[in-house]
Design a protein around this motif. Sequence first.
Motif, PDB file in Angstrom:
ATOM      1  N   GLY A  25       1.108  -1.186   0.037  1.00  0.00           N
ATOM      2  CA  GLY A  25      -0.224  -0.044   0.006  1.00  0.00           C
ATOM      3  C   GLY A  25       0.723   1.337   0.037  1.00  0.00           C
ATOM      4  N   VAL A  26       0.010   2.133  -0.336  1.00  0.00           N
ATOM      5  CA  VAL A  26       0.939   3.518  -0.309  1.00  0.00           C
ATOM      6  C   VAL A  26      -0.197   4.714   0.572  1.00  0.00           C
ATOM      7  CG1 VAL A  26       1.628   5.502  -1.528  1.00  0.00           C
ATOM      8  CG2 VAL A  26       1.969   3.405  -2.482  1.00  0.00           C
ATOM      9  N   ILE A  27       0.483   5.287   1.794  1.00  0.00           N
ATOM     10  CA  ILE A  27      -0.442   6.079   2.650  1.00  0.00           C
ATOM     11  C   ILE A  27       0.171   7.480   2.116  1.00  0.00           C
ATOM     12  CG2 ILE A  27      -0.827   7.001   4.778  1.00  0.00           C
ATOM     13  CD1 ILE A  27       0.001   4.266   5.681  1.00  0.00           C
ATOM     14  N   ASP A  28      -0.937   8.456   1.728  1.00  0.00           N
ATOM     15  CA  ASP A  28      -0.595   9.772   1.414  1.00  0.00           C
ATOM     16  C   ASP A  28      -1.370  10.608   2.358  1.00  0.00           C
ATOM     17  OD1 ASP A  28       0.563  11.772   0.124  1.00  0.00           O
ATOM     18  OD2 ASP A  28      -0.322  11.525  -1.717  1.00  0.00           O
ATOM     19  N   ASP A  42       3.049  -3.860  14.379  1.00  0.00           N
ATOM     20  CA  ASP A  42       3.252  -5.336  14.573  1.00  0.00           C
ATOM     21  C   ASP A  42       2.068  -5.992  15.450  1.00  0.00           C
ATOM     22  OD1 ASP A  42       5.624  -5.167  13.007  1.00  0.00           O
ATOM     23  OD2 ASP A  42       6.997  -5.116  14.706  1.00  0.00           O
ATOM     24  N   GLU A  43       1.913  -5.152  16.901  1.00  0.00           N
ATOM     25  CA  GLU A  43       0.783  -5.840  17.355  1.00  0.00           C
ATOM     26  C   GLU A  43      -0.557  -5.793  16.484  1.00  0.00           C
ATOM     27  OE1 GLU A  43       0.455  -3.214  20.667  1.00  0.00           O
ATOM     28  OE2 GLU A  43       2.477  -3.863  21.606  1.00  0.00           O
ATOM     29  N   GLU A  44      -0.923  -4.975  15.685  1.00  0.00           N
ATOM     30  CA  GLU A  44      -1.897  -4.846  15.116  1.00  0.00           C
ATOM     31  C   GLU A  44      -2.060  -5.972  14.021  1.00  0.00           C
ATOM     32  OE1 GLU A  44      -4.976  -2.893  15.622  1.00  0.00           O
ATOM     33  OE2 GLU A  44      -3.966  -2.503  17.325  1.00  0.00           O
ATOM     34  N   CYS A 134      -4.600  -2.095   4.927  1.00  0.00           N
ATOM     35  CA  CYS A 134      -5.507  -1.296   5.867  1.00  0.00           C
ATOM     36  C   CYS A 134      -4.949  -1.301   7.320  1.00  0.00           C
ATOM     37  CB  CYS A 134      -7.144  -1.770   5.553  1.00  0.00           C
ATOM     38  SG  CYS A 134      -7.720  -1.723   3.938  1.00  0.00           S
ATOM     39  N   VAL A 135      -4.556  -2.329   7.774  1.00  0.00           N
ATOM     40  CA  VAL A 135      -4.191  -2.611   9.173  1.00  0.00           C
ATOM     41  C   VAL A 135      -3.006  -1.833   9.554  1.00  0.00           C
ATOM     42  CG1 VAL A 135      -3.454  -4.322  11.090  1.00  0.00           C
ATOM     43  CG2 VAL A 135      -5.044  -5.136   9.120  1.00  0.00           C
ATOM     44  N   PRO A 317      -9.275  -6.009  13.972  1.00  0.00           N
ATOM     45  CA  PRO A 317      -8.223  -5.064  13.722  1.00  0.00           C
ATOM     46  C   PRO A 317      -8.513  -4.290  12.550  1.00  0.00           C
ATOM     47  CG  PRO A 317      -7.206  -7.138  13.420  1.00  0.00           C
ATOM     48  CD  PRO A 317      -8.485  -7.586  14.096  1.00  0.00           C
ATOM     49  N   ILE A 318      -8.934  -4.916  11.374  1.00  0.00           N
ATOM     50  CA  ILE A 318      -9.465  -4.377  10.208  1.00  0.00           C
ATOM     51  C   ILE A 318     -10.707  -3.529  10.380  1.00  0.00           C
ATOM     52  CG2 ILE A 318     -10.143  -4.820   8.020  1.00  0.00           C
ATOM     53  CD1 ILE A 318      -9.076  -7.525   8.027  1.00  0.00           C
TER      54      ILE A 318
END
Length: 332
Positions: A25-28, A42-44, A134-135, A317-318
Amino acid sequence: MCANTFGKNFCLTTFGESHGTAIGGVIDGCTPGLLIDFDKIDEELKRRKPGTYSFGSQRKESDEIIFLSGIFEGKTLGTPIAFVFKNDDARSSDYDDLRRVLRPSHSDFTYQQKYGIRDHRGGGRSSARALLPCVVAGAIAKQILQKHNVAINSFVTQIGEEKSESFSYDQIKDILLKIKQENDTVGASIRVEVDGLPAGIGSPYFRKLQSLLAQAMFSINAVKGFEYGDGFRAASMRGSECNDAFINDNGKIRCKTNHSGGIQGGITNGEKVYFNVAFKPIPTLMRPQQTVDVDGNEIIYDVEGRHDVCVVPRVIPIVEAMTAMVLVDLMI
């Protein structure tokens, strides 16, 4: 294939198939200078990870995240955050027999009709694994919300015909192991509560908070229902029962009750936001089912492979991630 980007100000674009080389993914639009807590990410991811539960899919993926850009010396740069996960334990051969099969209640038929081609391996792009990015975006969004003292909590409130205010893990395990032994699957419901939101989050008409939450929840595989506040129960109520009277609470305007679920006119009113999400049973059954092949021939197919019995607890978590993304998208 379009419509792979979610959000307007805090955006996530995802790519990849269940049995392809990688998911990513790419978060902007992420806030610059945010010190990332990688352990929380990592926990999620571990909460969603397959192979963790005896009653779920035994696919063994490391789900080790590789960040490619947007983070320097542990802090966000404000530039796009790109990341990938390698698919290490894909067993595409498990799906060879499904190349020409149209599985009941899956996306096989609709994808084939729309695109004229589909990836039959594990559902391809329509696999729940495609929601893995998404997580990550949600975990980062949660860290932004934490700075504003906003907390998201969720509870499993229904599994099949069994209902509870909040099922414990042991209860979930017992119910789902029984369903697994019967070679069947089961639906579930999740309640989400958001504390700490100030009044004024959300916009009319087409950026109402409940509208964006509903869109986010219906983007998750297997979701069949969404309601906030009293939801469908409000249809059987009178206005004298359902209205939230305003009161003066030590100089602060508040609601005496919260039938509205913390949202009025599409905007938060300062009370707790809460909503329910209903999931259908997973359509892949470990028993013979009637269907047709791509040529329309009626057949009986018997699936093999590694599959979940229910969306919970791995979907939790999702759900929380999508909630966090909606809130940050509106608050930035």
